[in-house]
Design an enzyme around this catalytic site. Structure first.
Site, PDB file in Angstrom:
ATOM      1  N   SER A  10     -22.352  18.183  22.008  1.00  0.00           N
ATOM      2  CA  SER A  10     -23.125  18.689  20.862  1.00  0.00           C
ATOM      3  C   SER A  10     -22.439  19.864  20.171  1.00  0.00           C
ATOM      4  O   SER A  10     -22.799  20.197  19.049  1.00  0.00           O
ATOM      5  CB  SER A  10     -24.523  19.117  21.323  1.00  0.00           C
ATOM      6  OG  SER A  10     -24.414  20.160  22.278  1.00  0.00           O
ATOM      7  N   SER A 131     -12.001  23.078  33.160  1.00  0.00           N
ATOM      8  CA  SER A 131     -12.109  24.273  33.996  1.00  0.00           C
ATOM      9  C   SER A 131     -11.887  25.480  33.096  1.00  0.00           C
ATOM     10  O   SER A 131     -12.406  25.533  31.967  1.00  0.00           O
ATOM     11  CB  SER A 131     -11.065  24.174  35.114  1.00  0.00           C
ATOM     12  OG  SER A 131     -11.030  25.334  35.895  1.00  0.00           O
ATOM     13  N   TYR A 145     -19.443  32.644  37.326  1.00  0.00           N
ATOM     14  CA  TYR A 145     -18.674  31.723  36.466  1.00  0.00           C
ATOM     15  C   TYR A 145     -17.328  31.388  37.109  1.00  0.00           C
ATOM     16  O   TYR A 145     -16.933  30.217  37.174  1.00  0.00           O
ATOM     17  CB  TYR A 145     -18.488  32.359  35.081  1.00  0.00           C
ATOM     18  CG  TYR A 145     -17.809  31.458  34.078  1.00  0.00           C
ATOM     19  CD1 TYR A 145     -18.475  30.351  33.552  1.00  0.00           C
ATOM     20  CD2 TYR A 145     -16.505  31.707  33.647  1.00  0.00           C
ATOM     21  CE1 TYR A 145     -17.852  29.511  32.625  1.00  0.00           C
ATOM     22  CE2 TYR A 145     -15.885  30.881  32.723  1.00  0.00           C
ATOM     23  CZ  TYR A 145     -16.560  29.791  32.218  1.00  0.00           C
ATOM     24  OH  TYR A 145     -15.941  28.962  31.310  1.00  0.00           O
ATOM     25  N   LYS A 149     -15.864  27.680  38.504  1.00  0.00           N
ATOM     26  CA  LYS A 149     -14.596  27.086  38.058  1.00  0.00           C
ATOM     27  C   LYS A 149     -13.616  26.959  39.227  1.00  0.00           C
ATOM     28  O   LYS A 149     -12.882  25.972  39.306  1.00  0.00           O
ATOM     29  CB  LYS A 149     -13.988  27.908  36.902  1.00  0.00           C
ATOM     30  CG  LYS A 149     -14.831  27.893  35.617  1.00  0.00           C
ATOM     31  CD  LYS A 149     -15.038  26.495  35.036  1.00  0.00           C
ATOM     32  CE  LYS A 149     -15.731  26.506  33.691  1.00  0.00           C
ATOM     33  NZ  LYS A 149     -16.093  25.160  33.195  1.00  0.00           N
TER      34      LYS A 149
HETATM   35  N1  LIG Z   1     -15.160  28.878  24.959  1.00  0.00           N
HETATM   36  C1  LIG Z   1     -14.304  29.339  25.863  1.00  0.00           C
HETATM   37  O1  LIG Z   1     -13.719  30.429  25.679  1.00  0.00           O
HETATM   38  C2  LIG Z   1     -14.028  28.560  27.119  1.00  0.00           C
HETATM   39  C3  LIG Z   1     -12.907  28.929  27.884  1.00  0.00           C
HETATM   40  C4  LIG Z   1     -12.618  28.225  29.043  1.00  0.00           C
HETATM   41  C5  LIG Z   1     -13.438  27.189  29.432  1.00  0.00           C
HETATM   42  N2  LIG Z   1     -14.542  26.847  28.688  1.00  0.00           N
HETATM   43  C6  LIG Z   1     -15.363  25.753  29.163  1.00  0.00           C
HETATM   44  O2  LIG Z   1     -15.433  24.756  28.161  1.00  0.00           O
HETATM   45  C7  LIG Z   1     -16.625  23.997  28.306  1.00  0.00           C
HETATM   46  C8  LIG Z   1     -17.292  23.840  26.956  1.00  0.00           C
HETATM   47  O3  LIG Z   1     -17.647  25.132  26.484  1.00  0.00           O
HETATM   48  P1  LIG Z   1     -17.645  25.515  24.932  1.00  0.00           P
HETATM   49  O4  LIG Z   1     -16.791  26.708  24.774  1.00  0.00           O
HETATM   50  O5  LIG Z   1     -17.410  24.333  24.100  1.00  0.00           O
HETATM   51  O6  LIG Z   1     -19.154  26.050  24.790  1.00  0.00           O
HETATM   52  P2  LIG Z   1     -20.414  25.484  23.983  1.00  0.00           P
HETATM   53  O7  LIG Z   1     -20.078  25.323  22.547  1.00  0.00           O
HETATM   54  O8  LIG Z   1     -21.528  26.415  24.356  1.00  0.00           O
HETATM   55  O9  LIG Z   1     -20.643  24.050  24.613  1.00  0.00           O
HETATM   56  C9  LIG Z   1     -21.224  23.866  25.861  1.00  0.00           C
HETATM   57  C10 LIG Z   1     -21.784  22.477  25.903  1.00  0.00           C
HETATM   58  O10 LIG Z   1     -22.350  22.231  27.202  1.00  0.00           O
HETATM   59  C11 LIG Z   1     -23.599  21.618  26.987  1.00  0.00           C
HETATM   60  N3  LIG Z   1     -24.514  21.786  28.114  1.00  0.00           N
HETATM   61  C12 LIG Z   1     -24.989  22.942  28.653  1.00  0.00           C
HETATM   62  N4  LIG Z   1     -25.826  22.656  29.675  1.00  0.00           N
HETATM   63  C13 LIG Z   1     -25.869  21.294  29.777  1.00  0.00           C
HETATM   64  C14 LIG Z   1     -26.546  20.392  30.630  1.00  0.00           C
HETATM   65  N5  LIG Z   1     -27.378  20.801  31.603  1.00  0.00           N
HETATM   66  N6  LIG Z   1     -26.344  19.047  30.450  1.00  0.00           N
HETATM   67  C15 LIG Z   1     -25.506  18.605  29.487  1.00  0.00           C
HETATM   68  N7  LIG Z   1     -24.859  19.407  28.633  1.00  0.00           N
HETATM   69  C16 LIG Z   1     -25.040  20.744  28.779  1.00  0.00           C
HETATM   70  C17 LIG Z   1     -24.143  22.249  25.725  1.00  0.00           C
HETATM   71  O11 LIG Z   1     -25.128  21.406  25.190  1.00  0.00           O
HETATM   72  P3  LIG Z   1     -26.539  21.927  24.588  1.00  0.00           P
HETATM   73  O12 LIG Z   1     -26.347  21.788  23.121  1.00  0.00           O
HETATM   74  O13 LIG Z   1     -27.516  20.960  25.150  1.00  0.00           O
HETATM   75  O14 LIG Z   1     -26.767  23.351  25.054  1.00  0.00           O
HETATM   76  C18 LIG Z   1     -22.891  22.264  24.876  1.00  0.00           C
HETATM   77  O15 LIG Z   1     -22.678  21.030  24.241  1.00  0.00           O
HETATM   78  C19 LIG Z   1     -17.461  24.723  29.368  1.00  0.00           C
HETATM   79  O16 LIG Z   1     -17.329  24.043  30.596  1.00  0.00           O
HETATM   80  C20 LIG Z   1     -16.813  26.103  29.444  1.00  0.00           C
HETATM   81  O17 LIG Z   1     -16.976  26.688  30.723  1.00  0.00           O
HETATM   82  C21 LIG Z   1     -14.843  27.510  27.534  1.00  0.00           C
END
Ligand SMILES: NC(=O)c1ccc[n+]([C@@H]2O[C@H](COP(=O)([O-])OP(=O)(O)OC[C@H]3O[C@@H](n4cnc5c(N)ncnc54)[C@H](OP(=O)(O)O)[C@@H]3O)[C@@H](O)[C@H]2O)c1
Length: 266
Positions: A10, A131, A145, A149
């Site tokens: 999403s 991760s 967190y 990971k």
């Molecule tokens: N952004 C960064 O700096 C960063 C860095 C390293 C790793 N990551 C990792 O990248 C991944 C994606 O993060 P993002 O940065 O894209 O953040 P984001 O925009 O907040 O996306 C997170 C996604 O996870 C979904 N989600 C949360 N809880 C859920 C559940 N119970 N069941 C199914 N979907 C769920 C959210 O959907 P809803 O719309 O339903 O809330 C959203 O689509 C995560 O695993 C995060 O740890 C991010």
């Protein structure tokens, strides 16, 4: 046509990955807790929008079954769904940490347990676990967190051996800071001031909309490469390889000093 299932499509990295696979001719099972929040790209005939909450086993089972009924096979799973949780460990209710693990770790486990039998029967399939650089080293006030990971890294490293005989590939994509709506929810505790505010401020600044952080497209491209990579490579760092190597080769005191300095803590 190959099919990929992506959790958390999403927004952010999951959404960018969905669009990337779509643009490369894949069929995308784009899953979200609320599929109505998926962007207009999900109206494409090659997108299968599905409801999926990774914390709910029944929801996981139903989504995977629906994909297989509609497509007949599945080539890749992207475990992307994730949330943030930060602050001094003593200030975070255990139930919040358990809930965090339900999403960031057990969510991926549920998905893997559901797709592995399918991949085994097909004798192929790739699992890409999103991760983080903090799956390789700890940072201050990020203990839940980082732990989630690290757990995902250990799980994946172990699964490499276990799934290899079935031609099932496992991959870890390790981004650093990426501009998305992702935020760490910070618990507060006065005993940890001023360090806690310094770290909080540092992370808020890094995440601010006008920061120089890369967008999720770079991660989407790497996820796509990893999903199609038939080699045995496990880890795909994204501009984080330098930090990861330094954390392992520098004397521990030097590394810790660098981290404390960069977060402005004693
Ligand atoms: N952004 C960064 O700096 C960063 C860095 C390293 C790793 N990551 C990792 O990248 C991944 C994606 O993060 P993002 O940065 O894209 O953040 P984001 O925009 O907040 O996306 C997170 C996604 O996870 C979904 N989600 C949360 N809880 C859920 C559940 N119970 N069941 C199914 N979907 C769920 C959210 O959907 P809803 O719309 O339903 O809330 C959203 O689509 C995560 O695993 C995060 O740890 C991010």
């Amino acid at each position: 046509m190959k099919t990929v299932l992506i959790t958390g499509a999403s927004s952010g990295i999951g959404e960018a990955a969905a669009q990337y696979f779509l643009s490369r001719g894949w069929r995308v099972a784009a899953t979200a807790r609320k599929p109505e929040t998926l962007g207009t790209w999900s109206h494409s005939e090659n997108v299968l929008p599905l409801a999926l909450d990774v914390t709910n086993s029944e929801s996981v089972r139903t989504a995977v079954r629906d994909v297989l009924q509609r497509t007949g096979s599945l080539d890749a799973l992207i475990n992307n769904a994730g949330v943030g949780l930060a602050g001094p460990l003593e200030a975070i209710p255990l139930s919040d940490i358990e809930q965090h693990f339900q999403t960031n770790f057990f969510g991926a486990v549920r998905m893997i347990q559901e797709v592995v039998p399918v991949f085994r029967q097909q004798n192929h399939g790739t699992i890409v676990n999103v991760s983080s650089i903090v799956g390789r080293f700890g940072l201050p006030f990020l203990s839940p967190y980082c732990a989630g990971k690290f757990a995902m890294e250990g799980l994946s490293e172990s699964l490499y051996y276990e799934l290899r005989p079935f031609n099932i590939k496992i991959k870890l994509v390790e981004p650093g800071g990426i501009k998305t709506k992702f935020r760490q929810v910070f618990a507060q505790h006065s005993a940890y001031e001023p360090s806690l505010s310094a770290v909080n401020r540092r992370m808020d600044l890094a995440a601010a909309a006008d920061s120089k952080l890369p967008g999720p497209e770079s991660v989407a491209e790497t996820i796509f490469k990893a999903a199609g990579d038939s080699s045995e490579k496990l880890r795909y760092p994204i501009k984080t390889q330098g930090a990861s190597i330094l954390s392992h080769v520098l004397p521990v005191g030097t590394w810790r000093g660098m981290i404390r300095k960069s977060f402005g803590i004693s």
